[in-house]
Design an enzyme around this catalytic site. Structure first.
Site, PDB file in Angstrom:
ATOM      1  CB  SER A  18      -0.970  -0.036   1.277  1.00 19.04           C
ATOM      2  OG  SER A  18      -0.233  -0.086   2.539  1.00 19.04           O
ATOM      3  N   GLY A  20       5.239   3.174  -0.194  1.00 15.93           N
ATOM      4  CA  GLY A  20       6.588   2.936  -0.115  1.00 15.93           C
ATOM      5  C   GLY A  20       7.296   1.854  -1.061  1.00 15.93           C
ATOM      6  CG  ASN A  89       8.179  -4.653   1.241  1.00 15.99           C
ATOM      7  OD1 ASN A  89       9.261  -3.899   1.448  1.00 15.99           O
ATOM      8  ND2 ASN A  89       6.985  -3.993   1.326  1.00 15.99           N
ATOM      9  CB  SER A 141      16.878  -3.063   7.238  1.00 13.80           C
ATOM     10  OG  SER A 141      17.865  -1.843   7.930  1.00 13.80           O
ATOM     11  CE1 TYR A 154      12.544  -2.204  11.071  1.00 16.16           C
ATOM     12  CE2 TYR A 154      15.195  -1.474  10.807  1.00 16.16           C
ATOM     13  CZ  TYR A 154      13.758  -1.813  10.247  1.00 16.16           C
ATOM     14  OH  TYR A 154      13.754  -1.702   8.781  1.00 16.16           O
ATOM     15  CB  VAL A 187      13.821   3.711   1.486  1.00 23.24           C
ATOM     16  CG1 VAL A 187      13.249   3.806   0.192  1.00 23.24           C
ATOM     17  CG2 VAL A 187      15.008   2.655   1.292  1.00 23.24           C
ATOM     18  CB  THR A 189       8.848   4.654   2.789  1.00 23.77           C
ATOM     19  OG1 THR A 189       9.348   4.307   3.845  1.00 23.77           O
ATOM     20  CG2 THR A 189       9.820   4.108   1.837  1.00 23.77           C
TER      21      THR A 189
HETATM   22  N1  LIG Z   1      12.216   3.284   4.607  1.00 22.66           N
HETATM   23  C1  LIG Z   1      13.499   2.689   4.946  1.00 22.66           C
HETATM   24  O1  LIG Z   1      14.539   3.484   5.046  1.00 22.66           O
HETATM   25  C2  LIG Z   1      13.788   1.221   4.850  1.00 22.66           C
HETATM   26  C3  LIG Z   1      15.115   0.697   5.132  1.00 22.66           C
HETATM   27  C4  LIG Z   1      15.553  -0.518   5.072  1.00 22.66           C
HETATM   28  C5  LIG Z   1      14.396  -1.389   5.241  1.00 22.66           C
HETATM   29  N2  LIG Z   1      13.095  -1.084   5.186  1.00 22.66           N
HETATM   30  C6  LIG Z   1      12.119  -2.015   5.185  1.00 22.66           C
HETATM   31  O2  LIG Z   1      11.238  -2.011   4.229  1.00 22.66           O
HETATM   32  C7  LIG Z   1       9.872  -2.507   4.209  1.00 22.66           C
HETATM   33  C8  LIG Z   1       8.850  -1.761   3.615  1.00 22.66           C
HETATM   34  O3  LIG Z   1       8.694  -0.597   4.456  1.00 22.66           O
HETATM   35  P1  LIG Z   1       8.694   1.014   3.488  1.00 22.66           P
HETATM   36  O4  LIG Z   1      10.029   1.758   4.216  1.00 22.66           O
HETATM   37  O5  LIG Z   1       8.164   0.828   2.381  1.00 22.66           O
HETATM   38  O6  LIG Z   1       7.675   1.650   4.655  1.00 22.66           O
HETATM   39  P2  LIG Z   1       6.094   1.981   4.411  1.00 22.66           P
HETATM   40  O7  LIG Z   1       5.998   2.973   3.452  1.00 22.66           O
HETATM   41  O8  LIG Z   1       5.638   2.465   5.904  1.00 22.66           O
HETATM   42  O9  LIG Z   1       5.180   0.861   4.054  1.00 22.66           O
HETATM   43  C9  LIG Z   1       5.100  -0.408   4.959  1.00 22.66           C
HETATM   44  C10 LIG Z   1       4.150  -1.326   4.415  1.00 22.66           C
HETATM   45  O10 LIG Z   1       3.950  -2.506   5.350  1.00 22.66           O
HETATM   46  C11 LIG Z   1       2.701  -2.484   5.498  1.00 22.66           C
HETATM   47  N3  LIG Z   1       2.188  -3.103   6.899  1.00 22.66           N
HETATM   48  C12 LIG Z   1       2.839  -2.503   8.198  1.00 22.66           C
HETATM   49  N4  LIG Z   1       2.023  -3.016   9.038  1.00 22.66           N
HETATM   50  C13 LIG Z   1       1.403  -4.237   8.670  1.00 22.66           C
HETATM   51  C14 LIG Z   1       0.538  -5.179   9.170  1.00 22.66           C
HETATM   52  N5  LIG Z   1       0.398  -5.185  10.422  1.00 22.66           N
HETATM   53  N6  LIG Z   1      -0.467  -5.791   8.338  1.00 22.66           N
HETATM   54  C15 LIG Z   1      -0.244  -5.613   7.051  1.00 22.66           C
HETATM   55  N7  LIG Z   1       0.576  -4.684   6.466  1.00 22.66           N
HETATM   56  C16 LIG Z   1       1.459  -4.081   7.211  1.00 22.66           C
HETATM   57  C17 LIG Z   1       1.949  -1.202   5.465  1.00 22.66           C
HETATM   58  O11 LIG Z   1       0.653  -1.427   4.809  1.00 22.66           O
HETATM   59  P3  LIG Z   1      -0.732  -1.040   5.813  1.00 22.66           P
HETATM   60  O12 LIG Z   1      -0.405   0.096   6.921  1.00 22.66           O
HETATM   61  O13 LIG Z   1      -1.479  -0.462   4.845  1.00 22.66           O
HETATM   62  O14 LIG Z   1      -1.342  -2.089   6.339  1.00 22.66           O
HETATM   63  C18 LIG Z   1       2.870  -0.618   4.050  1.00 22.66           C
HETATM   64  O15 LIG Z   1       2.206  -1.172   2.764  1.00 22.66           O
HETATM   65  C19 LIG Z   1       9.855  -2.746   5.710  1.00 22.66           C
HETATM   66  O16 LIG Z   1      10.024  -4.172   5.986  1.00 22.66           O
HETATM   67  C20 LIG Z   1      11.115  -1.909   6.271  1.00 22.66           C
HETATM   68  O17 LIG Z   1      11.436  -2.566   7.563  1.00 22.66           O
HETATM   69  C21 LIG Z   1      12.815   0.302   4.900  1.00 22.66           C
END
Ligand SMILES: NC(=O)c1ccc[n+]([C@@H]2O[C@H](COP(=O)([O-])OP(=O)(O)OC[C@H]3O[C@@H](n4cnc5c(N)ncnc54)[C@H](OP(=O)(O)O)[C@@H]3O)[C@@H](O)[C@H]2O)c1
Length: 242
Positions: A18, A20, A89, A141, A154, A187, A189
């Protein structure tokens, strides 16, 4: 559409679609001609993404609901007759100093980042092993490779993903099933939207990675020839030190 992609007509399940990284991966893989199964809790976001991209199916829900991971795989098989890729993811981040971190939020993070991811990983590799084909891509990550003060919990969730991925890769060596961890640095997001100080400020990063950068990297992993394995791929913004 890039009709030359080897991914054309393959099927991917994407969790956390949904926003990021997940949403960007969905757009990219759809451009490669893949059919997608999308999931997250925010149905309006998923519905609008589904309208924008090519062929897709969706199943809304909280990823910690124990039956959801298997249902996602089953939906791919029922709707499209196959499942080639699973992007594991969905995730959240909770960090904080000893005095302030909320242990209930930490436990919730463990259920999302570890328990749900493990359930989907095992559902995926059991299916992939049966058909001797498929690629599991786990979003780890940079904090799956190192620890920072206040971020131990985390990092622990991402170390867990790394350990499972490496164990599965070893177990699947000699088969046609691939397991990869993508290890992004910062990233831009919605992940850090609830933080008091955004990490772009505290880490002094003016050009963080964009979700599309991670999507291109995942596409690169998926388009490698059959004999190649890329178990881990670290991708960082040029300004990020730690
Ligand atoms: N952003 C960074 O800097 C970064 C760096 C390294 C790794 N990551 C990893 O990348 C992945 C994606 O994160 P993002 O950065 O794209 O963040 P984001 O924009 O907040 O996206 C997170 C996604 O996970 C879903 N989600 C969270 N809790 C959930 C739940 N209980 N049930 C179902 N879906 C859930 C959210 O959907 P809903 O809220 O609609 O359910 C959303 O689609 C994560 O695993 C994060 O740890 C991110």
């Amino acid at each position: 559409m890039n009709s030359a992609s080897t991914l054309k007509d393959q099927v991917a399940v994407i969790t956390g679609a949904s926003s990021g990284i997940g949403a960007a991966v969905a757009r990219n893989l759809s451009q490669a001609g893949m059919k997608l199964v999308l999931t997250a809790r925010r149905s309006e976001r998923i519905d609008s993404l589904a309208k924008e991209i090519g062929e897709s199916a969706s199943l809304m829900g909280d990823i910690t609901e124990p039956s959801l991971p298997q249902k996602l795989l089953d939906l791919a098989l029922q709707r499209f007759g196959r499942c080639d890729v699973i992007c594991n993811n969905a995730g959240v981040v909770d960090v904080g100093p000893i005095e302030e971190i909320d242990i209930e939020r930490v436990c919730r993070m463990v259920r999302i980042n570890v328990e749900a991811a493990f359930r989907l990983a095992y559902a995926a590799v059991r299916h992939f092993k049966r058909i001797n084909q498929g690629h599991l891509v786990n979003t780890s990550s940079i904090l799956g490779t190192k620890v920072r003060p206040t971020a131990g919990a985390y990092a622990g969730t991402k170390y867990a993903i790394e350990a499972l991925s490496e164990g599965l890769r070893m177990e699947l060596a000699g088969t046609n099933v691939k397991v990869s961890c993508i290890e992004p640095g910062l990233v831009l997001t919605e992940l850090h939207n609830h933080w008091k100080v955004h990490p772009t400020k505290s880490m002094n990063i003016s050009s963080p990675l964009q979700p599309e950068d991670i999507a291109r990297t995942i596409r690169f992993l998926l388009e490698q020839p059959a004999h190649i394995r890329i178990p881990r791929l670290l991708i960082m913004p040029g300004e990020q030190q730690l």
